[in-house]
Scaffold this motif. Sequence first.
Motif, short mmCIF file in Angstrom:
data_model
loop_
_atom_site.label_atom_id
_atom_site.label_comp_id
_atom_site.label_asym_id
_atom_site.label_seq_id
_atom_site.Cartn_x
_atom_site.Cartn_y
_atom_site.Cartn_z
N GLY A 55 -8.43 7.06 3.79
CA GLY A 55 -8.79 5.75 4.33
C GLY A 55 -7.62 4.87 4.69
N THR A 56 -6.38 5.29 4.38
CA THR A 56 -5.20 4.49 4.68
C THR A 56 -4.46 5.09 5.87
N LEU A 57 -4.07 4.23 6.80
CA LEU A 57 -3.30 4.61 7.98
C LEU A 57 -1.92 3.98 7.89
N GLN A 86 -1.35 14.19 0.92
CA GLN A 86 -1.98 13.25 0.00
C GLN A 86 -3.20 12.56 0.59
N GLY A 87 -3.49 12.83 1.87
CA GLY A 87 -4.68 12.28 2.49
C GLY A 87 -4.44 11.11 3.42
N TYR A 88 -3.18 10.76 3.67
CA TYR A 88 -2.90 9.64 4.58
C TYR A 88 -2.99 10.09 6.02
N GLU A 123 -9.55 1.76 6.11
CA GLU A 123 -9.70 0.76 5.05
C GLU A 123 -8.44 -0.07 4.92
N HIS A 124 -7.28 0.56 5.03
CA HIS A 124 -5.99 -0.13 4.96
C HIS A 124 -5.11 0.37 6.09
N VAL A 125 -4.40 -0.56 6.75
CA VAL A 125 -3.41 -0.21 7.76
C VAL A 125 -2.07 -0.78 7.33
N ILE A 126 -1.08 0.10 7.17
CA ILE A 126 0.26 -0.30 6.73
C ILE A 126 1.22 -0.10 7.89
N GLN A 401 0.15 1.67 -1.91
CA GLN A 401 -1.26 2.05 -2.01
C GLN A 401 -1.89 1.47 -3.27
N GLN A 402 -1.17 1.53 -4.37
CA GLN A 402 -1.68 0.97 -5.62
C GLN A 402 -1.88 -0.53 -5.51
N ARG A 403 -0.97 -1.20 -4.84
CA ARG A 403 -1.11 -2.66 -4.64
C ARG A 403 -2.34 -2.97 -3.80
N LEU A 404 -2.57 -2.21 -2.75
CA LEU A 404 -3.73 -2.44 -1.90
C LEU A 404 -5.04 -2.18 -2.63
N ASP A 405 -5.06 -1.15 -3.46
CA ASP A 405 -6.28 -0.78 -4.15
C ASP A 405 -6.63 -1.73 -5.29
#
Length: 454
Positions: A55-57, A86-88, A123-126, A401-405
């Motif tokens: 879900g993270t881009l 890792q799924g990114y 879900e998240h775009v970095i 990722q941990q911060r976003l979650d």
Amino acid sequence: MRFHRSAALAVVASAALTVSLTSAASAAEAVPIETRGELPGGGRYVVYEPLSWNGTLLTWNPGYGGGGPAASAGPSAEAVAWLTEQGYAVAGVSAGSGWAVEDLLAAGPQVVEVVEDKLGDAEHVIAWGASMGGQVSVALMEQSPDVFDAALPLCGSIAGGIPMLNAALDGTYALKTLVAPDDERLELVDVSDEGARQAAFREVLDSAQQTPEGRARIALAATLAQMPTWSQVGTEKPARNDIATQQDQLYRIFLWGVVSPRQPLEQRAGGNFSWNTGVDYADALRESGGTTLVRKLYREAGISLDDDLAALNAGDRIAADRDAVAYMQQNATPTGAISGPVLSIHETGDAAPVVQQAATYAERVKQNGAGRDLLAQTFVDRPGHCAYADAEIAALVTAMQQRLDTGSWRNFANPHQLNKTADAVTAADGLERGGEFTRENPDEMVRSEREPDL
């Protein structure tokens, strides 16, 4: 945070709180799908779709030059491969040439649209990138908060091109004024021939380095530009009292760090965007953090530092073009007005940008009402520019990722945890480990302002 695509996606994203250290067998099965294409504005993109998206881009922004003929999606192929395992979802752009900030700012939202059309809503775009690309990443999040949720600038000029080139102007102005005041080849602004300018500065530097007086004045000019005294990769960190080695490091970095290519930026901006009107160079030296070194070298050379500072303050000053300044503010001198998390990293011995950019950006964030709940900063104590190991990159992305979650930095970005994560990634996946994350408390840039008092 953006929005969830599905309940299943939320479960997968939540699982990213810990690093998924896949085995070699499962990694071999997780071959990402690569897609390349053209953006509406003329830039190019690449997308790597993982086997199972978390879900993270991550959208990569290249450094000076705009990325060249083919877009890349990260700092190395190994880092990109690890991220997709890792799924990114990982994407990148290539746009423009030279100081391509304007082009990359336009391309950034377009590549996100391409990916979401292909994969569905993230879900998240970095936004992330290195050097100029780090600057672009912060600017993208400031300018398009509806598109980008977070920024991960690596070795980024996150205080912007204006402070960076003002510091460079102070250094070149000091060297020319004190060492070769009548040498018209040493163009300070409004550069007509960048190659000839660089060659002329090299000639003057090499000549000055042969005398105690010249070495003292090189150190003064480099210190006004806040150059690091440990800048050369492959060398030991100079001892605190080893002023000869520190001076040599300043001399060796001067051409690359201070005589920064200016002509391409001025062509973009339509004029000169740097100034030294109103600068008191005695005050600037005191604020630089390098006064002790410079004074020792001047005493050894038997010349007066006070007289040289007076000469700098009496010299003809340079004013900026207001329209050129406005262009560089837009493309881009970050304001620090952020609504999502930013995690920055700098090497302490980097010269372009200097580590003081981190402190200047932190102050801007603070002035805009945000602080530790959004901004985290970390450092590696070594010379060089953007020489991050793949395990260091993996640790930084994991922390973001941990911060976003979780909605909080907790201890995710402190040096101890980052080192622990990088160690675990290296042990499990064999990524290059690199150095140690560390705490630093750099000074702000002496010339931190975004616009002149014209």
